[in-house]
Structure formats: C-alpha cells, structure tokens
Design a protein around this motif. Structure first.
Motif, PDB file in Angstrom:
ATOM      1  N   UNK A   1       4.364  43.884 -34.461  1.00 14.76           N
ATOM      2  CA  UNK A   1       3.872  42.759 -34.280  1.00 14.76           C
ATOM      3  C   UNK A   1       4.241  41.713 -34.430  1.00 14.76           C
ATOM      4  N   UNK A   2       4.053  41.691 -35.883  1.00 18.87           N
ATOM      5  CA  UNK A   2       4.349  39.943 -36.505  1.00 18.87           C
ATOM      6  C   UNK A   2       5.750  39.831 -36.342  1.00 18.87           C
ATOM      7  N   UNK A   3       6.489  40.536 -36.528  1.00 15.74           N
ATOM      8  CA  UNK A   3       7.867  39.764 -36.027  1.00 15.74           C
ATOM      9  C   UNK A   3       8.590  39.411 -34.758  1.00 15.74           C
ATOM     10  N   UNK A   4       7.980  40.000 -34.118  1.00 16.03           N
ATOM     11  CA  UNK A   4       8.481  40.507 -32.511  1.00 16.03           C
ATOM     12  C   UNK A   4       8.031  39.260 -31.772  1.00 16.03           C
ATOM     13  N   UNK A   5       6.303  38.852 -32.388  1.00 18.03           N
ATOM     14  CA  UNK A   5       5.560  37.553 -32.103  1.00 18.03           C
ATOM     15  C   UNK A   5       6.167  36.177 -32.488  1.00 18.03           C
ATOM     16  N   UNK A   6       6.750  36.744 -33.851  1.00 15.27           N
ATOM     17  CA  UNK A   6       7.061  35.342 -34.119  1.00 15.27           C
ATOM     18  C   UNK A   6       8.873  34.855 -34.239  1.00 15.27           C
ATOM     19  N   UNK A   7       9.427  35.919 -33.567  1.00 13.59           N
ATOM     20  CA  UNK A   7      10.099  35.230 -33.009  1.00 13.59           C
ATOM     21  C   UNK A   7      10.199  35.361 -31.059  1.00 13.59           C
ATOM     22  N   UNK A   8       9.628  35.817 -30.396  1.00 19.47           N
ATOM     23  CA  UNK A   8       9.311  35.531 -29.160  1.00 19.47           C
ATOM     24  C   UNK A   8       8.679  33.967 -29.083  1.00 19.47           C
ATOM     25  N   UNK A   9       7.722  33.924 -30.247  1.00 15.10           N
ATOM     26  CA  UNK A   9       7.547  32.041 -30.198  1.00 15.10           C
ATOM     27  C   UNK A   9       8.534  30.986 -30.452  1.00 15.10           C
ATOM     28  N   UNK A  10       9.389  31.673 -31.395  1.00 13.52           N
ATOM     29  CA  UNK A  10      10.340  31.122 -31.393  1.00 13.52           C
ATOM     30  C   UNK A  10      11.561  30.177 -30.339  1.00 13.52           C
ATOM     31  N   UNK A  11      11.309  31.325 -29.567  1.00 11.22           N
ATOM     32  CA  UNK A  11      12.214  32.017 -28.026  1.00 11.22           C
ATOM     33  C   UNK A  11      11.311  30.823 -27.034  1.00 11.22           C
ATOM     34  N   UNK A  12      10.187  30.700 -27.404  1.00 10.11           N
ATOM     35  CA  UNK A  12       9.382  30.630 -26.175  1.00 10.11           C
ATOM     36  C   UNK A  12       7.836  29.342 -26.301  1.00 10.11           C
ATOM     37  N   UNK A  13       8.105  28.471 -27.381  1.00 12.51           N
ATOM     38  CA  UNK A  13       8.283  26.958 -27.827  1.00 12.51           C
ATOM     39  C   UNK A  13       6.539  26.270 -26.487  1.00 12.51           C
ATOM     40  N   UNK A  14       6.695  26.576 -25.786  1.00 14.28           N
ATOM     41  CA  UNK A  14       5.461  25.387 -24.692  1.00 14.28           C
ATOM     42  C   UNK A  14       4.161  25.582 -25.206  1.00 14.28           C
ATOM     43  N   UNK A  15       3.491  24.586 -24.659  1.00 12.57           N
ATOM     44  CA  UNK A  15       2.096  24.828 -25.886  1.00 12.57           C
ATOM     45  C   UNK A  15       1.081  24.394 -25.003  1.00 12.57           C
ATOM     46  N   UNK A  16       1.655  24.213 -23.363  1.00  8.72           N
ATOM     47  CA  UNK A  16       0.360  23.789 -22.358  1.00  8.72           C
ATOM     48  C   UNK A  16       0.410  24.964 -21.061  1.00  8.72           C
ATOM     49  N   UNK A  17      -0.820  25.483 -20.665  1.00  7.22           N
ATOM     50  CA  UNK A  17      -1.143  25.840 -19.942  1.00  7.22           C
ATOM     51  C   UNK A  17      -1.868  25.285 -18.704  1.00  7.22           C
ATOM     52  N   UNK A  18      -1.429  25.983 -17.639  1.00  6.73           N
ATOM     53  CA  UNK A  18      -2.915  25.295 -16.390  1.00  6.73           C
ATOM     54  C   UNK A  18      -3.177  26.680 -15.865  1.00  6.73           C
ATOM     55  N   UNK A  19      -5.269  27.107 -16.012  1.00  4.16           N
ATOM     56  CA  UNK A  19      -6.057  28.115 -15.646  1.00  4.16           C
ATOM     57  C   UNK A  19      -6.240  27.498 -14.651  1.00  4.16           C
ATOM     58  N   UNK A  20      -6.098  28.422 -13.723  1.00  8.71           N
ATOM     59  CA  UNK A  20      -5.810  28.394 -12.362  1.00  8.71           C
ATOM     60  C   UNK A  20      -7.128  29.385 -12.011  1.00  8.71           C
ATOM     61  N   UNK A  21      -8.413  28.341 -11.320  1.00  6.15           N
ATOM     62  CA  UNK A  21      -9.090  29.526 -10.191  1.00  6.15           C
ATOM     63  C   UNK A  21     -10.280  28.970  -8.899  1.00  6.15           C
ATOM     64  N   UNK A  22     -10.701  29.772  -8.816  1.00  3.10           N
ATOM     65  CA  UNK A  22     -11.851  30.071  -7.456  1.00  3.10           C
ATOM     66  C   UNK A  22     -12.311  28.318  -7.154  1.00  3.10           C
TER      67      UNK A  22
END
Length: 238
Positions: free
Chosen positions: A64-85
């Motif tokens: 888990x740790x090496x996978x997520x660290x590598x994933x984080x480097x390749x996917x640096x996004x920090x803003x998300x939008x949550x859409x609801x009804x």
C-alpha cells in the motif's frame, strides 16, 4: 440479493467514527419499523455499475505505502467537487497526508464514490459518506483492496469546522488506521478537536458548506442513517 437492513447498519457502524459528543443536540427517536420501510424505498439494493472492475488493481496491505506514494506523484490533484441532489460543494485536499490524498484521488478517478451515499448524519457534529447498500459499492471495495491507511495525523491540520477527515474502525484499532472508503466533514461550529490524533484530517470544504449543512439537517434513524438518500458524484477539478 438484498442485504438485510440490520447487517447494513452494523457495517456502517464498524466504519463510522464513533466518538462522544455533546448530547444536548440529540435528535428525537423514530420508530424502527417505519425506518426500515423508508430505507428500503430510498436506497436501491441492486444498484450496479457499468465499470469493468476486473481492470482495477487490487492492493495488498504490504504494498500500500509504496503504491500510494507513487500514485500520488503521478496524480498531484488537490481539488475535487462533490455533486449531490442538494447542491455541490468543493474540497481542497492537503498534500502532507500523502497516503490519504492519493487514496482519495484514486477512488474518485475510479468512480467508487459515485456508487455511495451520505450514510451517517450526526447533526452539529459530522456528516459522513462513502458507503451504501448498493451491490456496486461492495463490489468496488472487493476490487480495490482490503487495506487500511496508516494514521497521518499532523498538528498542522485539526478537526476545525469544515475539516474533511477519514473514518476508521471503531474497535480494536490501536494504531488509528483509516478506512480507505469513508470520510466525514465536521459540522460542529466550534470544531471537534477531541478527534485529533484519532482521525487523520486530509482536507477541508472550501465552498458550498451550506450544502453540507443541508445534509446535516436531514432526519435520521436510530443508527444515524438519513431517511432521505443523498448520493454523490465526485469529480477531480485540478
């Protein structure tokens, strides 16, 4: 096959952040029999996804740790939008809780959260999402991996009003490891600082907190599951 209501509630409890709070704002009790009928109507148990889950990489705890660290480097996004009804709100993810940010971005991009609902509302305390009784939700969990995220609590980020934090197992979790699937937003106006060190804050709501407050006002059953089903679609913005 429909999952029995009581099992669903137990599942939600296991992944809920079970803390003490000021009981002065407790809600009035609602009869159990009427609640079960409401939940059956509002939350479809046969919800499925058209995503081919076989394409998702299953993550073991050991990797888990090496996978997520590598994933984080390749996917640096920090803003998300949550859409609801009930409206939309935006979340800023902090960079320091590296594993939590990477995991949240990954699940968002996979579409996991789009199968879930806000399954726990403790008014004037927290609104929690990332679970449901839909088939797709549980299929996604099996496909993603059976792991917990190590606690990444830092004194820099506390459980202020608007804080976004990770839920965890409520029992037998001395390391305070996080559930990878569920998160909550603090709706207590003066913060919920007794959660510091026990839960990892990994973001905050930066717009649309009024929408979160609307969800916070929903009537719930005895397990804090809202009687009105509020689903979500989360998108990565940048």
């Amino acid at each position: 096959m429909k999952i029995p209501f009581l099992i669903i509630c137990l599942f939600a409890v296991l992944f809920s952040c079970k803390e003490n709070k000021d009981t002065s704002s407790e809600k009035k009790a609602v009869k159990k029999d009427s609640i079960e009928k409401e939940i059956e109507v509002n939350i479809p148990s046969n919800g499925k996804t058209d995503r081919d889950l076989r394409q998702i990489k299953f993550i073991e705890q050991e990797e888990l740790i090496p996978f997520l660290k590598n994933y984080g480097k390749e996917n640096p996004e920090t803003i998300v939008e949550v859409e609801t009804d009930m409206g939309n709100f935006s979340i800023e993810l902090y960079p320091e809780p590296v594993l939590h940010r990477a995991n949240f971005i990954r699940l968002t991009k996979l579409g996991y959260f789009d199968t879930t609902v806000f399954h726990r509302v403790d008014d004037n305390f927290v609104v929690q999402g990332g679970n449901s009784d839909r088939t797709a939700t549980h299929q996604f969990r099996k496909a993603v991996g059976n792991y917990l995220i190590p606690n990444e609590f830092t004194s820099k980020y506390k459980h202020d009003y608007r804080a976004v934090s990770a839920a965890k197992y409520s029992e037998q979790n001395v390391s305070n490891a996080s559930s990878p699937f569920e998160f909550f937003v603090v709706t207590k106006s003066n913060g919920a600082y007794h959660l510091d060190n026990d839960h990892t804050v990994f973001g905050k709501v930066i717009s649309g907190m009024d929408v979160v407050e609307k969800i916070d006002d929903l009537e719930t059953d005895g397990s804090e599951w809202p009687l009105t089903n509020v689903g979500m679609n989360i998108k990565v913005i940048r």
